[in-house]
Design a protein around this motif. Structure first.
Motif, PDB file in Angstrom:
ATOM      1  N   GLU A  63       0.800  -1.236   0.000  1.00 51.44           N
ATOM      2  CA  GLU A  63       0.000   0.000   0.000  1.00 51.44           C
ATOM      3  C   GLU A  63       0.835   1.290   0.000  1.00 51.44           C
ATOM      4  O   GLU A  63       1.624   1.517   0.919  1.00 51.44           O
ATOM      5  N   SER A  82      -1.593  -7.269   0.500  1.00 59.25           N
ATOM      6  CA  SER A  82      -2.368  -7.668   1.694  1.00 59.25           C
ATOM      7  C   SER A  82      -1.504  -7.736   2.960  1.00 59.25           C
ATOM      8  O   SER A  82      -2.036  -7.764   4.054  1.00 59.25           O
ATOM      9  N   CYS A 111      -8.044  -2.100   2.238  1.00 59.73           N
ATOM     10  CA  CYS A 111      -6.998  -2.815   1.488  1.00 59.73           C
ATOM     11  C   CYS A 111      -7.523  -3.236   0.110  1.00 59.73           C
ATOM     12  O   CYS A 111      -8.601  -3.812  -0.009  1.00 59.73           O
ATOM     13  N   GLY A 112      -6.715  -2.945  -0.894  1.00 57.83           N
ATOM     14  CA  GLY A 112      -7.105  -3.306  -2.266  1.00 57.83           C
ATOM     15  C   GLY A 112      -7.297  -4.796  -2.461  1.00 57.83           C
ATOM     16  O   GLY A 112      -8.056  -5.222  -3.337  1.00 57.83           O
TER      17      GLY A 112
HETATM   18 ZN    ZN Z   1      -3.373  -3.449   1.328  1.00 58.34          ZN
END
Ligand code: ZN
Length: 215
Positions: A63, A82, A111-112
């Motif tokens: 991130e 993650s 979180c993507g």
């Molecule tokens: Zn993330």
């Protein structure tokens, strides 16, 4: 990509996290360790004094909205989508061989990897743009999106914490959660309810099956 609201007001997280508003809020096992030093640096801007040897392994997400407050000559860092280190167990072992005794595992809000299904077509397009055939890109993304996807960020952090405890039972692992709104670290409430290992007398007998199943 917008910065999300604080986890203190976000209904998804606010009742599931413990705040660290002073050094006294840090659990006793982490006091006077590099874990506490990292929390004090991230939450209160306390400078970290590098000792010149590797004190800590930090595992967190790739991130870009989160920057770590560590100087050089202080910490090894694994950054993976993650924040889970599955597939990087060798890297953990390497840092242990360098004298590291503490692992900080940091999850975060928004979180993507909790939205991989929605973004997978864009990732396929990115590979196609690099010259991959669409079929190869789709197959690859399907395989890896499944592997990288997480559901709830706090649940994924707990699952990874427990998985790593099985593989590295003598390592002190601190699960933390960073708020992307202001970069403050929190402690997941579930951590209070989990039985903590006795590092001085731990049956260090890691199952051969678990080791054989590592990716
Ligand atoms: Zn993330």
């Amino acid at each position: 990509m917008p910065v999300p609201q604080s986890v203190r007001v976000d209904e998804k997280y606010r009742d599931l996290l413990l705040t660290v508003d002073s050094g006294a809020d840090i659990p006793p096992d982490w006091q006077d360790t590099p874990i506490a030093a990292l929390i004090m640096a991230q939450n209160f801007g306390w400078p970290i004094q590098a000792s010149g040897k590797a004190e800590l392994l930090i595992a967190t997400c790739i991130e870009f909205r989160h920057a770590l407050p560590v100087p050089r000559m202080y910490a090894y860092v694994i950054r993976r989508a993650s924040g889970r280190v599955i597939g990087s167990e060798f890297s953990v072992g390497y840092t242990l061989a360098q004298g590291v005794k503490y692992l900080v595992l940091i999850g975060h809000n928004d979180c993507g990897m909790s939205k991989v299904k929605e973004t997978a077509p864009l990732v396929v397009d990115a590979f196609v743009d690099q010259g991959w055939s669409r079929a190869a890109a789709e197959e690859y993304v399907h395989k890896h999106a499944t592997r990288h996807a997480i559901g709830d960020e706090l649940d994924a952090l707990r699952d990874e914490y427990q998985r790593l405890r099985m593989i590295f039972p003598k390592l002190e692992i601190a699960p933390l959660f960073v708020c992307l709104h202001d970069s403050r670290l929190y402690i997941p409430k579930w951590f209070l309810d989990i039985e903590k290992p006795d590092h001085s007398n731990y049956p260090a007998n890691v199952s051969a099956e678990i080791i054989a199943d590592l990716p």
